[in-house]
Scaffold this motif. Structure first.
Motif, PDB file in Angstrom:
ATOM      1  N   ASP A  61      -2.155   0.208  -7.035  1.00 34.23           N
ATOM      2  CA  ASP A  61      -2.026  -0.333  -5.684  1.00 34.23           C
ATOM      3  C   ASP A  61      -2.716  -1.683  -5.588  1.00 34.23           C
ATOM      4  O   ASP A  61      -3.642  -1.974  -6.341  1.00 34.23           O
ATOM      5  N   ASP A 102      -4.442  -2.717  -2.991  1.00 31.39           N
ATOM      6  CA  ASP A 102      -5.543  -2.770  -2.028  1.00 31.39           C
ATOM      7  C   ASP A 102      -6.921  -2.539  -2.655  1.00 31.39           C
ATOM      8  O   ASP A 102      -7.895  -2.329  -1.949  1.00 31.39           O
ATOM      9  N   GLN A 160      -8.054  -0.019  -4.085  1.00 30.62           N
ATOM     10  CA  GLN A 160      -8.555   1.352  -4.063  1.00 30.62           C
ATOM     11  C   GLN A 160      -8.581   1.900  -5.494  1.00 30.62           C
ATOM     12  O   GLN A 160      -9.370   2.762  -5.815  1.00 30.62           O
ATOM     13  N   ARG A 218     -10.478   1.489   1.116  1.00 27.60           N
ATOM     14  CA  ARG A 218      -9.754   0.251   1.346  1.00 27.60           C
ATOM     15  C   ARG A 218     -10.686  -0.724   2.063  1.00 27.60           C
ATOM     16  O   ARG A 218     -11.244  -0.386   3.094  1.00 27.60           O
TER      17      ARG A 218
HETATM   18 MG    MG Z   1      -4.336   2.359  -0.431  1.00 26.37          MG
END
Ligand code: MG
Ligand code: UDP
Length: 339
Positions: free
Chosen positions: A99, A101, A103, A204
């Motif tokens: 991902d 973001d 994370q 996040r």
């Molecule tokens: Mg995420």
């Protein structure tokens, strides 16, 4: 030697949808982690129709770093479709998704790659100290249990997108033309040897989750309907049992009425109603479920392209050349034919 012409060993695919604030640290951390690896790599970002400047940042990055490729989709098609668009452009033997973001820490990629090299087709991850809300954790738990029960494939965490796939598995996924796909489950249906490793998980930091309540529900239905017809079978079996019970109850009620008289039967009406309401509710649920399948069949029958690429920046194939344009048209045509 032109570096672009060398086929990279590892392709990293990252879908991006309005992630402006994460992109700079993400790019920096990915490049640092990947350059430390002995293998050559390419870093493919797919912009899934962002409107917050992520597009421009990715275009910039692809111009600056020869390892970076930016694929710009013309609008938002969803995380899994975006990853598919990225898969179609990968050249490596090993493909890693994560991902945007942050994370999923990019620093875990070399460990995933090392595990893959032990001879696995898919390496999944288990999130240590998962940093998500309780609601998300409960939703994931339910999904993971359902998948395990329905497929018998024992992976404990399907929700984490930090995963690695071998080339043949990705090629097999690219040949799947259904629109509603849940990639980790799809991958497992083509994988021989799979394993999981523990990875860290961060909260996040910038922006917010792109999954609203409704999108999560859609995603979970995608997951269930894409992998199994088991719910439909439960319907058939459940319906048969309910019909038999109803028939039995009717006989018993008729018998008792003869025995105790119609006065008694009048009192029993409410019991019958209760049973009826329950069954009507069950029928609605069943219809909804059938509808989910039928809706997806409809989508697949229409066979629209899953995504449309507007531009590719930083790839050895230049998207502005007629050849690349033809490639896109070709891809959607192939999809139409395949469906
Ligand atoms: Mg995420
Ligand atoms: N994403 C995307 N298209 C979408 C929704 C999400 O490309 O329509 C990307 C998003 O930018 C992120 C990843 O998919 O890189 C996971 O999204 P998010 O972090 O919102 O999901 P969550 O972690 O809440 O499950």
């Amino acid at each position: 030697m032109n570096v672009d012409l060398v086929t990279p060993e590892v392709s990293v695919v990252i879908p991006v949808f309005n992630e402006r604030d994460s992109l700079s640290p993400l790019l920096e951390r990915c490049l640092a982690a990947l350059r430390n690896m002995p293998s050559s790599f390419e870093l493919i970002f797919i912009d899934d129709g962002s409107r917050d400047g992520s597009r421009e940042m990715l275009t910039d990055a692809a111009g600056k770093h020869h390892e970076v490729v930016a694929i710009l989709l013309n609008r938002n098609y969803g995380q899994h479709a975006a990853i598919m668009a990225g898969f179609a452009k990968t050249r490596g033997d090993l493909i890693v998704t994560l991902d945007a973001d942050l994370q999923n820490p990019p620093e875990e990629i070399p460990r995933l790659v090392a595990t893959m090299k032990e001879g696995y087709d898919v390496v999944g991850t288990i999130r240590k100290d998962r940093a998500d809300s309780a609601f998300r954790r409960i939703a994931s738990w339910t999904v993971n249990r359902t998948v395990q029960m329905a497929t018998g494939v024992l992976m404990s965490d399907y929700g984490c997108m930090l995963r690695a796939y071998s080339r043949p598995v990705v090629d097999a996924m690219l040949q799947c033309h259904e629109r509603s796909t849940f990639l980790p489950v799809l991958a497992n249906s083509f994988a021989g040897q799979t394993t999981e490793i523990e990875v860290t998980h961060a909260a996040r930091e910038a922006g917010e989750s792109k999954y609203s309540f409704w999108r999560l529900i859609t995603l979970n239905f995608d997951l269930v309907t894409s992998m199994t017809k088991f719910p439909l079978r439960i319907l058939t079996v459940g319906g048969t049992v309910a019909a038999l019970c109803g028939f039995g109850a009717a006989i018993v009620l008729m018998g008792l009425r003869l025995f105790y008289g119609s006065e008694w039967a009048g009192g029993g009406v409410f019991t019958v109603f209760a049973g009826l309401f329950f069954l009507i509710g069950a029928i609605f649920v069943a219809l909804g479920l059938v509808g989910e399948y039928v809706g997806r069949i409809y989508d697949d029958v229409r066979a629209r392209p899953r995504y449309f690429i507007e531009e590719i920046i930083g790839s050895s194939e230049n998207s502005n050349s007629p050849a690349a344009t033809k490639d896109v048209a070709h891809a959607s045509l192939a999809r139409t034919e395949g469906a």
